[in-house]
Design an enzyme around this catalytic site. Sequence first.
Site, mmCIF file in Angstrom:
data_model
loop_
_atom_site.group_PDB
_atom_site.id
_atom_site.type_symbol
_atom_site.label_atom_id
_atom_site.label_comp_id
_atom_site.label_asym_id
_atom_site.label_seq_id
_atom_site.Cartn_x
_atom_site.Cartn_y
_atom_site.Cartn_z
ATOM 1 N N GLU A 152 0.796 -1.234 0.000
ATOM 2 C CA GLU A 152 0.000 0.000 0.000
ATOM 3 C C GLU A 152 0.828 1.284 0.000
ATOM 4 O O GLU A 152 0.382 2.313 0.490
ATOM 5 C CB GLU A 152 -0.967 0.017 1.184
ATOM 6 C CG GLU A 152 -2.032 -1.055 1.091
ATOM 7 C CD GLU A 152 -3.165 -0.873 2.077
ATOM 8 O OE1 GLU A 152 -2.935 -0.233 3.109
ATOM 9 O OE2 GLU A 152 -4.263 -1.366 1.804
ATOM 10 N N GLU A 180 -6.764 -7.662 -0.897
ATOM 11 C CA GLU A 180 -7.410 -7.473 0.408
ATOM 12 C C GLU A 180 -8.815 -6.938 0.177
ATOM 13 O O GLU A 180 -9.060 -6.206 -0.777
ATOM 14 C CB GLU A 180 -6.662 -6.453 1.286
ATOM 15 C CG GLU A 180 -5.300 -6.910 1.750
ATOM 16 C CD GLU A 180 -4.629 -5.895 2.684
ATOM 17 O OE1 GLU A 180 -5.333 -5.156 3.397
ATOM 18 O OE2 GLU A 180 -3.393 -5.843 2.667
HETATM 19 C C1 GAL Z 1 -4.937 -2.638 4.746
HETATM 20 C C2 GAL Z 1 -3.554 -3.111 5.115
HETATM 21 C C3 GAL Z 1 -3.569 -4.280 6.068
HETATM 22 C C4 GAL Z 1 -4.570 -4.047 7.156
HETATM 23 C C5 GAL Z 1 -5.898 -3.840 6.528
HETATM 24 C C6 GAL Z 1 -7.023 -3.734 7.503
HETATM 25 O O1 GAL Z 1 -4.934 -1.318 4.359
HETATM 26 O O2 GAL Z 1 -2.836 -3.461 3.978
HETATM 27 O O3 GAL Z 1 -2.307 -4.499 6.605
HETATM 28 O O4 GAL Z 1 -4.207 -2.940 7.900
HETATM 29 O O5 GAL Z 1 -5.852 -2.651 5.758
HETATM 30 O O6 GAL Z 1 -8.224 -3.764 6.810
#
Ligand code: GAL
Length: 733
Positions: free
Chosen positions: A369, A450
């Site tokens: 990210e 994610e």
């Molecule tokens: C993302 C991140 C993860 C975790 C997640 C929580 O932005 O890559 O490590 O923090 O959010 O939803």
Amino acid sequence: MRVVHDFNDGWLFEGTETVRLPHSAVELPLSYFDETSYQRRFSYEKRFDASPDWQGQEMTLHFEGVMADARVWLNGEEVMRHADGYTPFEVRLTGMLRDTGNLLRVEIDGSENPEIPPFGGQIDYLTYAGIYREVWLRQTAPVSIGLHRITTPHVLSAEKSVTVSASLDNPQGLAAAGTLTARLLDPEGREIARTAVGVTADCVDLTIAGLKDIRLWDLDSPALHTMVLDLETAGGRDRVETRFGFRHAEFTADGFLLNGRPLKIRGLNRHQSFPYVGYALGRAAQERDADILRHQLRLNLVRTSHYPQSRWFLDRCDEIGLLVFEEIPGWQHIGGAEWKAESVENVRRMIRRDWNHPSIILWGVRINESPDDHDFYVETNRVARELDPTRQTAGVRCVTDSEMLEDVYTMNDFVLGEFEIPGNNRPRTALRPQRECTGLDRPVPYLVTEFNGHMFPTKIHDQEQRQAEHVIRHLEVLNAAYGDPQICGAIGWCAFDYNTHSDFGSGNRICHHGVMDMFREPKFAAHVYASQGDPDGGIVLEPVTFWARGERSIQGVLPLIVLTNCDSVEIRYGAHAPVRIAPDRGRFPHLPHAPVIAEARHFGDAGLGVWGARWEDATIAGYISGVEVATRHFVANPVPTALEVVPDADDTSPGDAVRIMIRALDQAGNRLPHLFDPVSIEVSGAGHRIGPALVPLHGGATGVWVRAHEPGMMKAVVSHGRLGNVTRVITVN
Ligand code: GAL
């Protein structure tokens, strides 16, 4: 010949306590702790005598993982500094050892040094501190086999070949002329081919071609071959055995192909942390996590967010057919020139450590990210492709229109939560089409890395309605991924709840983002994943309910989602006529196994009874091809009936930890979701308990790891005020 000595016992920690590795410098409470408590320096010392047969041999210490910024001294002389907490390092001891009384000292610094990745900004996880993976002392001849990469070109042709590129370790610069013999063993250990080449320099390449009837490494048949390399030179003899697989993995603009066949990726992200001891659990716990992901959650891929994980974990993924997306350490922040140089080194270290794992199909070469950074990411991609031209690169981003320097555009798509953001008028959308994220004018290989996570944190003891919505969100995203041929698949955030900094999580230093809690006890959403597996691998029938009339707003249990891979589900409630319901393929047309959703309309005017009427027992049955294959019973009047105490294994070896799950069950064997009673856990014999002796149940369950320290028996006695004592005995071999 090489000997690898176990170097994990007898370390003196902080000058006072003798410990065995893996070790966590600070044991934390489960929640509400001060995460700065481990952000300081610690020391480990080990005294040892040299053995006479080390004479004339190369002696090298191998550290698998030390958090972080490790400095190593031997007999007062500094011999190594290694800043990265996630990759291994080696220390050459040859010529420096005394016959007796050697003193090895390791100093670590658990502080979040902004000069090294992943530090410099805020990160949503903890890194802990300690020599948290194993240490080995390797004894070899003066000339030995070093790094070697095994590749399998043209895997999909009938006739296959395998290539080994090996370097020799020859630190004394001896004349190394000799022979390297490669023997190929099939998965049963039978030799199927061999070749030998002359060795003149410190690098050697060899190929075994013309291989027929080779079994491919695949998800359901993860055939592992072994390459046995024998080296004979004037500098001595050496042997190394390395497992690998013949498999082809390719992300395309039209989806992912494994061995030429389309496969939709269904995965979760994994942090490598555990309650109390953070990262510091060894082989058994690492392997168990892989087993949980593959066999219990029925995933086909895990992303090692956000760093290289234990080799035990990766070895297990190889053995059980679980694909891996592995990435370099980092989280959103990019540091200065030295920081970036260290990150590029991390790409090298990760790939060199792990290039022979058939389970790994993608290298993550961006800081998770982070914003675009042209020169930095040109370099990380270049290094990855140079070291390993056989695998594609990826780089996880959350921004759209990011510069695509990698082979696969990997996107954290949290759009599903956005309909709830005030002022954001986006309709409820599970996933965006790839072009909306890439901004490119053409389709590219595209993977969602994610979703959900912080957009809908959910605790194992949250109210049923929230958990049902958690379930729906995971279903919606998987359904969208299955429905879009230009999305290679989706990896949810995340597998297990994890400890984190106070800037994240629920204030208690826990991100409740997992589909399982920190003990790996399933929340309902875990069954979303499990139910996508075919019934051949296990029938899933998991109603998303605590079966209580007054748990939800307004009352009742409808709509009732039943996560299942059955063809239909029958609900038998009290004296009502049974109601048979088919999966809701209208709402979830793309899922391999859509859930059944029981609604008021299925039950006539009275629904499942009205407020004020008697609440009844129920049975929910699953059918496949008209045959009842599974049932779940629910009681209207649950009372604590049994204390279930289940160890993951009833044997273990010294140094390893076995998880024991503890559940308070009602008369029907269901977990009592609102029981928060304390249980006490006493461990005696050849091991000890990790964590406190008295713990509460969370949503009716908790877990404990017991760690073995010597051969013998470990006895765990779990006691609950009303349910009595349960004893489990674990043998330590
Ligand atoms: C993302 C991140 C993860 C975790 C997640 C929580 O932005 O890559 O490590 O923090 O959010 O939803």
